[in-house]
Design a protein around this motif. Sequence first.
Motif, short mmCIF file in Angstrom:
data_model
loop_
_atom_site.label_atom_id
_atom_site.label_comp_id
_atom_site.label_asym_id
_atom_site.label_seq_id
_atom_site.Cartn_x
_atom_site.Cartn_y
_atom_site.Cartn_z
N PRO A 119 -7.69 -7.77 1.78
CA PRO A 119 -7.68 -7.04 3.06
C PRO A 119 -7.06 -5.66 2.96
O PRO A 119 -7.34 -4.80 3.81
N LEU A 120 -6.23 -5.45 1.93
CA LEU A 120 -5.63 -4.13 1.75
C LEU A 120 -6.68 -3.05 1.54
O LEU A 120 -6.45 -1.87 1.82
N GLY B 148 -8.07 2.22 2.40
CA GLY B 148 -7.84 1.16 1.42
C GLY B 148 -8.77 1.25 0.23
O GLY B 148 -8.37 0.96 -0.90
N LYS B 149 -10.01 1.65 0.47
CA LYS B 149 -10.95 1.79 -0.65
C LYS B 149 -10.50 2.91 -1.59
O LYS B 149 -10.65 2.81 -2.82
N VAL B 150 -9.96 3.99 -1.03
CA VAL B 150 -9.42 5.07 -1.87
C VAL B 150 -8.24 4.56 -2.68
O VAL B 150 -8.12 4.85 -3.88
N LEU B 151 -7.38 3.76 -2.02
CA LEU B 151 -6.23 3.20 -2.72
C LEU B 151 -6.69 2.32 -3.88
O LEU B 151 -6.14 2.39 -4.98
N ARG B 152 -7.70 1.50 -3.65
CA ARG B 152 -8.20 0.62 -4.72
C ARG B 152 -8.71 1.45 -5.89
O ARG B 152 -8.42 1.13 -7.07
N THR B 153 -9.43 2.51 -5.61
CA THR B 153 -9.92 3.38 -6.69
C THR B 153 -8.77 4.02 -7.45
O THR B 153 -8.77 4.06 -8.69
N GLY C 2 0.82 -1.21 0.00
CA GLY C 2 0.00 0.00 0.00
C GLY C 2 0.85 1.25 0.00
O GLY C 2 0.55 2.22 -0.73
N SER C 3 1.92 1.27 0.80
CA SER C 3 2.80 2.44 0.86
C SER C 3 3.46 2.71 -0.49
O SER C 3 3.56 3.86 -0.93
N LEU C 4 3.92 1.63 -1.14
CA LEU C 4 4.58 1.81 -2.44
C LEU C 4 3.60 2.35 -3.48
O LEU C 4 3.93 3.27 -4.25
N LEU C 5 2.40 1.78 -3.51
CA LEU C 5 1.41 2.23 -4.49
C LEU C 5 1.01 3.68 -4.25
O LEU C 5 0.98 4.49 -5.18
N GLU C 6 0.68 4.02 -3.02
CA GLU C 6 0.26 5.38 -2.71
C GLU C 6 1.32 6.39 -3.10
O GLU C 6 1.02 7.44 -3.71
N SER C 7 2.56 6.09 -2.75
CA SER C 7 3.64 7.04 -3.07
C SER C 7 3.83 7.15 -4.57
O SER C 7 4.11 8.24 -5.08
#
Length: 586
Positions: free
Chosen positions: A127-128, A134-139, A83-88
């Motif tokens: 679970p991420l 996490g839902k924002v990350l998925r979007t 999650g950290s890698l994707l968000e960044s």
Amino acid sequence: LLSGQWRVLARDAEVLGFPPEWNRNPDKGVLLPLSYGKLMSFRNPAQTGDIKYLWEPNRHLEMVCLAQAWQITGDARYLEGIGSLLESWFVQCPHALGANWSSALEAGIRLINWATVWQLIGGLQSPLFEHPVGKVLRTDWLNSVWRHAEFIRGHLSRHSSANNHLIGELSGLFVAGATWPFWEDAKQWRRIAREGLEREVLVQNAPDGVNLEQTTSYQQFVWDFLLFAGLAARATGKPMSDAYWARMEAMLEYVAAIMDAGGNVPMFGDADDGRVSGLSLGAAGCPFQSQLATGALLFSNPALARKAGIVDLRTRWLLGREACAAFDGLLLQAVPATSRTDFPQGGVFVLGANLDTPEEFRIVADAGPLGLGGIAAHGHADALSFTLSVAGREFLVDPGTGTYHGAGPWRDAFRGTAMHNTLCIGGVDQAVSGGKFMWTRKYKTRVVARDTNRVLDRLVAEHDGYRRLPGRPVHRRSWEFDKLGDRLTVRDEVQGASTQMVSLNWHFSEECNVTCTPDGLSITNGPVCIVMILPPDGEVSILHGSNEPLAGWISRAYDRIEPSTTVVWRGSVESGEGVETTFRRL
């Protein structure tokens, strides 16, 4: 990885941080601007650094490694790390801006690794994605997937890079359409990519299995792209054609034929250590043997299984827990008494005796074209070069690639004729270079004769690359291998209208020791020894790590160059006169 150490090409423990600055090039530490990606230029490595060092972490192979770790352990740290890698990445690499939006191939590789991560962590229900963040990350992730796929569709390499780049882009596009079929556009991605891959697998790889870029490294790179697209298509219920899979099997049969008993594969043509998938990032091993293991299971091919030897971890991740038992079953099956040795469409021939045994004597001769397409971008000027291994140990080698974007003299040398086990006329290359990835004047090769029987292996071939020189010379080489005496005789002739000054260049593995004896040169690699007898009446040099001339070097990995030994014979030859070099096992 979580402590910030990354493997970046030849740099095994690059401290980039976690998450890293995605637009900072580890080579020279340059922070590249967020300008429009497709207009960015990387032609001056002194300013931007070697761009490959920036692109490598952005392929997100390491993210697959974290997904595997989470799958095995269930440790939330690894999932949170993804999650950290994707968000960044989404914050630092906005759509269409920066170096990470400059190459459709890089976008394709990123999509393949994202698809692997997506499946390993549970897809939409991972679970991420449980909590609001996490839902924002998925979007954000799905939005980026769509943008990546559309970016590839709009920038497919139809011209100068219509080689492995195009296959990689199409593979990424197809995998995206199969993994995330949430938009109507996904149908178009799959259709365009399927049509392109079905065409390119046949165009870029000869029927005998040789990748027409004439480079073994890109052979494995392309095969992996075809594999991931093929597995994705099979998972959708609409598999690729029989012709697609048959060409992939032929590609592996070629690799198996040129691999010696020690698992060594000649380093023909360019290599940049490119890997499609991060599934094997944490495991040692040979990518060629991994592909042979995977192919053995896909095609129920016991000969490939015997050559691979074991089921590697990547194959188990791809094909499941039952892979080991199925592989063991293949090892119990009989294999053909004789294996394929001639690949005339690709121009590669295997000579020798006792192949695939501890006593083998293996010659892999290159009588093929310079490379694929108009510029033959990744080909080397290596016509009529060859490699030699004995008892699974390398003696004569192709020294590899060195660098793409490093110092110009090194790039020129490693792709030039003198850096290969062939004859050089007048100190110039067989082909005329037009830049780091371009040949403006190419050669044609022709096989004159090929004979093999119980006691003799013989190949005769020639090329016309030197007809541009005075006297319009043509180089002809014959290989004659005495199977009963383990003796190879290499005869070189220059046919033309005048006497020519020539050099014969012999490049030995860094594991070899070369010494002079009254009977010739003695070359040892561990317990194995051969004797080399050079032509008389010439000047002989033995070079080790020489800068002037550039000789006595080998490159086993991109941007990594180490000393080895090169033997050079120089002399003059009359038209039609032959000079002979012999190699005999003691």
